[in-house]
Scaffold this motif. Structure first.
Motif, PDB file in Angstrom:
ATOM      1  N   GLY A 361      -5.474  -4.872 -24.263  1.00 12.92           N
ATOM      2  CA  GLY A 361      -7.019  -4.698 -24.887  1.00 12.92           C
ATOM      3  C   GLY A 361      -8.190  -5.460 -23.776  1.00 12.92           C
ATOM      4  O   GLY A 361      -9.389  -5.345 -23.915  1.00 12.92           O
ATOM      5  N   GLY A 362      -7.400  -5.959 -22.654  1.00 15.29           N
ATOM      6  CA  GLY A 362      -8.331  -6.751 -21.787  1.00 15.29           C
ATOM      7  C   GLY A 362      -8.667  -5.822 -20.565  1.00 15.29           C
ATOM      8  O   GLY A 362      -8.450  -4.476 -20.504  1.00 15.29           O
ATOM      9  N   PHE A 363      -8.862  -6.526 -19.547  1.00 17.78           N
ATOM     10  CA  PHE A 363      -9.188  -5.963 -18.165  1.00 17.78           C
ATOM     11  C   PHE A 363      -8.826  -6.676 -16.928  1.00 17.78           C
ATOM     12  O   PHE A 363      -9.065  -7.914 -17.186  1.00 17.78           O
ATOM     13  CB  PHE A 363     -10.706  -5.632 -17.998  1.00 17.78           C
ATOM     14  N   VAL A 364      -8.474  -5.988 -16.024  1.00 15.38           N
ATOM     15  CA  VAL A 364      -7.829  -6.855 -14.826  1.00 15.38           C
ATOM     16  C   VAL A 364      -8.368  -6.142 -13.532  1.00 15.38           C
ATOM     17  O   VAL A 364      -8.852  -4.857 -13.286  1.00 15.38           O
ATOM     18  CB  VAL A 364      -6.393  -6.633 -14.727  1.00 15.38           C
ATOM     19  N   LEU A 365      -8.895  -7.185 -12.571  1.00 11.99           N
ATOM     20  CA  LEU A 365      -9.501  -6.887 -11.329  1.00 11.99           C
ATOM     21  C   LEU A 365      -8.793  -7.507 -10.304  1.00 11.99           C
ATOM     22  O   LEU A 365      -8.659  -8.986 -10.409  1.00 11.99           O
ATOM     23  CB  LEU A 365     -11.132  -7.186 -11.258  1.00 11.99           C
ATOM     24  N   SER A 366      -7.811  -7.005  -9.788  1.00 13.80           N
ATOM     25  CA  SER A 366      -7.074  -7.492  -8.575  1.00 13.80           C
ATOM     26  C   SER A 366      -7.140  -7.106  -7.097  1.00 13.80           C
ATOM     27  O   SER A 366      -7.269  -5.702  -7.108  1.00 13.80           O
ATOM     28  CB  SER A 366      -5.884  -7.543  -9.214  1.00 13.80           C
ATOM     29  N   ALA A 367      -6.532  -7.713  -6.204  1.00 17.38           N
ATOM     30  CA  ALA A 367      -6.593  -7.208  -4.783  1.00 17.38           C
ATOM     31  C   ALA A 367      -5.454  -7.990  -4.162  1.00 17.38           C
ATOM     32  O   ALA A 367      -5.207  -9.291  -4.422  1.00 17.38           O
ATOM     33  CB  ALA A 367      -7.699  -7.434  -4.137  1.00 17.38           C
ATOM     34  N   TRP A 368      -4.864  -7.093  -2.924  1.00 17.85           N
ATOM     35  CA  TRP A 368      -3.857  -7.998  -2.310  1.00 17.85           C
ATOM     36  C   TRP A 368      -4.430  -8.076  -0.806  1.00 17.85           C
ATOM     37  O   TRP A 368      -4.556  -6.704  -0.381  1.00 17.85           O
ATOM     38  CB  TRP A 368      -2.464  -7.413  -2.481  1.00 17.85           C
ATOM     39  N   LEU A 369      -4.673  -8.921  -0.150  1.00 17.81           N
ATOM     40  CA  LEU A 369      -5.365  -8.771   1.138  1.00 17.81           C
ATOM     41  C   LEU A 369      -4.421  -9.381   2.259  1.00 17.81           C
ATOM     42  O   LEU A 369      -3.863 -10.457   1.873  1.00 17.81           O
ATOM     43  CB  LEU A 369      -6.662  -9.519   1.301  1.00 17.81           C
ATOM     44  N   PRO A 370      -4.427  -8.729   3.268  1.00 21.45           N
ATOM     45  CA  PRO A 370      -3.608  -9.500   4.282  1.00 21.45           C
ATOM     46  C   PRO A 370      -4.305 -10.776   4.917  1.00 21.45           C
ATOM     47  O   PRO A 370      -5.370 -11.021   4.763  1.00 21.45           O
ATOM     48  CB  PRO A 370      -3.645  -8.651   5.550  1.00 21.45           C
ATOM     49  N   LEU A 371      -3.332 -11.740   5.388  1.00 18.50           N
ATOM     50  CA  LEU A 371      -3.637 -13.092   5.852  1.00 18.50           C
ATOM     51  C   LEU A 371      -4.575 -13.038   7.183  1.00 18.50           C
ATOM     52  O   LEU A 371      -5.056 -14.085   7.555  1.00 18.50           O
ATOM     53  CB  LEU A 371      -2.565 -14.076   5.990  1.00 18.50           C
ATOM     54  N   ARG A 372      -4.403 -11.982   8.072  1.00 18.30           N
ATOM     55  CA  ARG A 372      -5.252 -11.734   9.191  1.00 18.30           C
ATOM     56  C   ARG A 372      -6.036 -10.453   8.907  1.00 18.30           C
ATOM     57  O   ARG A 372      -5.606  -9.482   8.588  1.00 18.30           O
ATOM     58  CB  ARG A 372      -4.264 -11.465  10.265  1.00 18.30           C
ATOM     59  N   PHE A 373      -7.489 -10.870   9.354  1.00 16.30           N
ATOM     60  CA  PHE A 373      -8.540  -9.568   9.428  1.00 16.30           C
ATOM     61  C   PHE A 373      -8.159  -8.794  10.212  1.00 16.30           C
ATOM     62  O   PHE A 373      -7.872  -9.016  11.586  1.00 16.30           O
ATOM     63  CB  PHE A 373      -9.884 -10.323   9.371  1.00 16.30           C
ATOM     64  N   PRO A 374      -7.974  -7.302   9.900  1.00 16.46           N
ATOM     65  CA  PRO A 374      -7.536  -6.275  10.819  1.00 16.46           C
ATOM     66  C   PRO A 374      -8.850  -6.178  11.844  1.00 16.46           C
ATOM     67  O   PRO A 374      -9.932  -6.069  11.321  1.00 16.46           O
ATOM     68  CB  PRO A 374      -7.195  -5.035   9.982  1.00 16.46           C
ATOM     69  N   HIS A 375      -8.797  -6.056  13.005  1.00 11.98           N
ATOM     70  CA  HIS A 375      -9.925  -5.763  13.920  1.00 11.98           C
ATOM     71  C   HIS A 375      -9.463  -4.236  14.418  1.00 11.98           C
ATOM     72  O   HIS A 375      -8.532  -3.671  14.827  1.00 11.98           O
ATOM     73  CB  HIS A 375      -9.932  -6.681  15.062  1.00 11.98           C
TER      74      HIS A 375
END
Length: 376
Positions: A361-375
């Motif tokens: 009954g809750g809510f989740v907000l999640s993300a998985w991001l790379p350690l290096r920002f893509p250029h």
């Protein structure tokens, strides 16, 4: 439309070509120096042929056929072949006439006949053919190159305009995300604290809550001022990163939320853009909890796992506090600009994003991001 610089230039060129046709035809007729292949045409007919051919040059950009036909007739009537050279160039430079090679071949035959019948010709079939082929096909080929060059320039301009529009759209979306995240979080916190002021009875508690409202207002103004500075000078770092997540959690706890934090990211492990995206996700998650489930237990996590950083805000109903406030249902997906903005941030960083209700009954907000920002 005729006051555009390009249009004025086109009309000037067309008028100059018409004047050139007049200069090559009418004066030679008036001094008796024109040679019709039919043995001499009346001056009125030769002058009319020259005028009609000159007029055809004014419409050569719309259709090449009047100039082609008129120049061929003019060559036969007056013995002047220069208008044909201008006509075949216009045929390929302005309009890619289908099978233009055959049209040029017919014009070559006319040129050869006029040149061979001229009293000033050397009457050498070989030289007449060479001159006819060279002075007809060469302008036609040059015209095809001009046409291809103009089309290339036009396509490049269209491509540049499209890229500029896309870049401007991306900048507007980026500004909208920053403005939404900054203003929404600050205003939500101020509204909640203002409601608590109304219910507070002790003067000390009121002063404390109003101080929080003032601090959030100053913080929001600072972030907006920083955003405007970046927009004006096109430089500077994004406002906040993972180092500010602990402050967000502390502010949420001070406002009454039951929040715990697990922050396990080595110093300097994340580029600024990724760090800022993590901060904004936590900020959006806590704002949503404030608005939709203030009586929940909230777990904030930000930790490095392998070659990525995982960040999440999960709220669950507080079953241990039956006397608390009524639990509100989790919001539906895609209900506002906040989640859309977070989704865009994660997508730009080539990460993965998830938001939705949990089984309890809750809510989740999640993300998985790379350690290096893509250029790009």
């Amino acid at each position: 439309m005729w006051n555009k610089p390009g249009v004025r230039g086109d009309w000037f060129v067309d008028a100059a070509l018409a004047a050139a046709v007049i200069a090559f035809t009418i004066p030679t007729t008036l001094i008796g120096y024109s040679f019709s292949i039919w043995g001499g045409a009346p001056d009125e007919i030769e002058i009319a042929a020259g005028v009609i051919t000159a007029a055809a040059m004014l419409v050569r950009r719309r259709t090449p056929w009047p100039a082609i036909v008129a120049s061929a007739v003019c060559a036969c009537v007056t013995g002047q072949v220069v208008p044909m050279i201008l006509a075949v160039f216009s045929m390929t430079a302005e309009h890619r006439v289908r099978q233009w090679q055959y049209v040029a071949l017919a014009m070559t035959a006319v040129y050869f006949t006029v040149d061979y019948r001229s009293p000033h010709s050397d009457h050498s079939i070989y030289l007449n053919v060479v001159r006819a082929l060279t002075l007809i096909y060469l302008p036609a080929v040059v015209g095809t190159w001009v046409h291809a060059y103009r089309r290339l320039i036009r396509d490049l301009r269209i491509g540049v305009r499209e890229r500029e529009e896309i870049a401007a759209s991306e900048e507007r979306r980026k500004i909208a995300r920053e403005m939404h995240d900054t203003v929404t979080h600050a205003v939500t916190a101020m509204v909640l604290n203002a409601g608590m002021v109304r219910d507070a009875a002790e003067p000390g508690e009121i002063r404390e809550l109003t101080a929080v409202i003032e601090d959030k207002g100053v913080q929001a103004l600072g972030e907006l001022r920083h955003l405007l500075t970046v927009l004006r000078h096109e430089e500077g770092d994004l406002a906040e990163g993972i180092e500010a997540i602990a402050r967000l959690v502390g502010e949420a706890q001070a406002s009454g939320l039951k929040v715990d934090l697990r922050l396990d990211v080595p110093q300097g492990a994340l580029p600024r853009q990724i760090s800022h995206a993590c901060y904004r996700l936590v900020q959006e998650g806590l704002s949503n909890v404030h608005k939709h489930a203030p009586d929940s237990l909230v777990h904030v996590t930000c930790e490095v796992s392998g070659d990525q950083v995982a960040v999440s805000v999960v709220d669950t109903p507080d079953r241990a506090d039956p006397g608390g406030k009524t639990i509100r249902a989790a919001p539906s997906l895609g209900g506002g600009y906040g989640l859309a903005g977070i989704r865009e941030r994660v997508s730009l960083a080539q990460g993965r994003f998830f938001s939705g209700p949990t089984p309890d009954g809750g809510f989740v907000l999640s993300a998985w991001l790379p350690l290096r920002f893509p250029h790009a």
